[in-house]
Design an enzyme around this catalytic site. Structure first.
Site, mmCIF file in Angstrom:
data_model
loop_
_atom_site.group_PDB
_atom_site.id
_atom_site.type_symbol
_atom_site.label_atom_id
_atom_site.label_comp_id
_atom_site.label_asym_id
_atom_site.label_seq_id
_atom_site.Cartn_x
_atom_site.Cartn_y
_atom_site.Cartn_z
ATOM 1 C CB ALA A 1 -0.822 -0.006 1.186
ATOM 2 C CG ASP A 2 1.915 3.452 -3.038
ATOM 3 O OD1 ASP A 2 3.016 4.068 -3.203
ATOM 4 O OD2 ASP A 2 1.766 2.409 -3.256
ATOM 5 N NE ARG A 3 -1.857 9.721 0.707
ATOM 6 C CZ ARG A 3 -1.076 10.716 0.951
ATOM 7 N NH1 ARG A 3 -1.868 11.331 1.990
ATOM 8 N NH2 ARG A 3 -0.412 11.268 0.185
#
Length: 311
Positions: free
Chosen positions: A205-207
């Protein structure tokens, strides 16, 4: 930078700053000027990946650390320079510890969730391993933890178009480490779930928004939809720093869009009509209700809606 994951953007950017400082870059006689130099470098770094939460969090922490050191009586520019380098080296060690904890928590949760007593088969997307972190991995950290326990049958790795992080990076490092891996086309993922016995999907995940919606490499959303249809648990593995409680939902996460030539060309070879209209988002958002396995962090595995409140 584009071929690496969100944690790596923060770490690689901070490391490049450390290398510059160690090499004598930046003002050497004035604390304020050195602080401004570091701030400018961090500001430029933030433009590399607007979707990633880790990058902004680490930049703000480093800025605050530099400000605190500048305000400490008697600190010289050289001492400030050395303390910044030590701070960044500490980030590397913390990331390795966090990744190993993510791997351990994820492996235990998956083994407790899937049916049967034998080794499990996973599917992953993009690159979340040694080349995307400080050296162990988030989703691939889970893969490694299962393999080290003798509990991994195989991991299916998507190619991850258009930058092919899966085929160029994930497949490479897993083969290097002796992990049983099979490379598949992105469009073969649903078929692999149905025909090749995939028991869980694990991605990075990035955010993560406050409600548990997750932004990750483009193609993640469709994997979650397919996994739900097949009744396969879908996991997200990410450090707690990926959580962004300031955003109520994934609809508010900024999504980076990339040049259309990444789809129309490959290594300078034209693959499509050069003037065709192209939509090339680098990320998509997976709704929290599709993350049926949970979000794996260094602190444990959380239901998506509970993550930001718990941390």
């Amino acid at each position: 930078l584009q071929v690496r994951g969100a944690p790596a953007i923060a770490l690689l950017g901070c490391l490049s700053l450390a290398v510059e400082l160690a090499g004598g870059a930046g003002p050497s006689e004035d604390l304020g000027a050195l602080e401004e130099f570091v701030g400018q470098k961090l500001g430029f770094l933030l433009t590399a990946r607007p979707t990633a939460a880790n990058l902004g969090h680490e930049a703000e922490r480093l800025r605050a650390f530099v400000r605190q050191r500048v305000e400490t009586p008697g600190v010289t520019p050289q001492q400030l320079r050395e303390s910044i380098i030590e701070y960044i080296e500490g980030l590397l060690e913390k990331d390795r510890r966090d990744n190993r904890n993510i791997g351990a928590h994820g492996a235990s949760h998956i083994l407790g969730r899937v049916r049967g007593d034998g080794p499990v088969t996973l599917l992953t997307h993009c690159n979340t391993g040694t080349l995307a972190t400080a050296g162990y991995g988030t989703a691939l950290g889970v893969v490694r933890a299962l393999h080290q326990r003798g509990s991994l049958s195989r991991v299916f790795c998507t190619e991850t178009r258009p930058y092919n992080q899966g085929s160029r990076l994930s497949a490479l490092e897993l083969r290097h480490d002796g992990v049983p891996v099979t490379l598949i086309a992105d469009s073969a993922a649903a078929a692999a779930m149905r025909e090749r016995g995939v028991q869980a999907v694990v991605v990075g995940a990035d955010r993560v928004a406050a409600n548990g919606d997750v932004a990750n490499k483009i193609g993640t959303f469709q994997l979650a939809v397919a996994a739900q249809h097949m009744g396969i648990p879908f996991y997200v593995a990410a450090p707690s720093s990926t959580c962004d409680p300031t955003l109520a939902s994934g609809h508010l996460i900024p999504i980076e869009e990339r040049p259309g030539t990444e789809l129309t060309q490959l290594g300078g070879v034209l693959l499509a009509e050069p003037e065709v209209d192209v939509w090339n988002p680098a990320f998509d958002v997976t709704p929290h209700e599709l993350i049926t396995g949970g979000i794996i962090t260094e602190w444990g595995v959380f239901a998506p809606s509970e993550l930001c409140q718990a941390l």
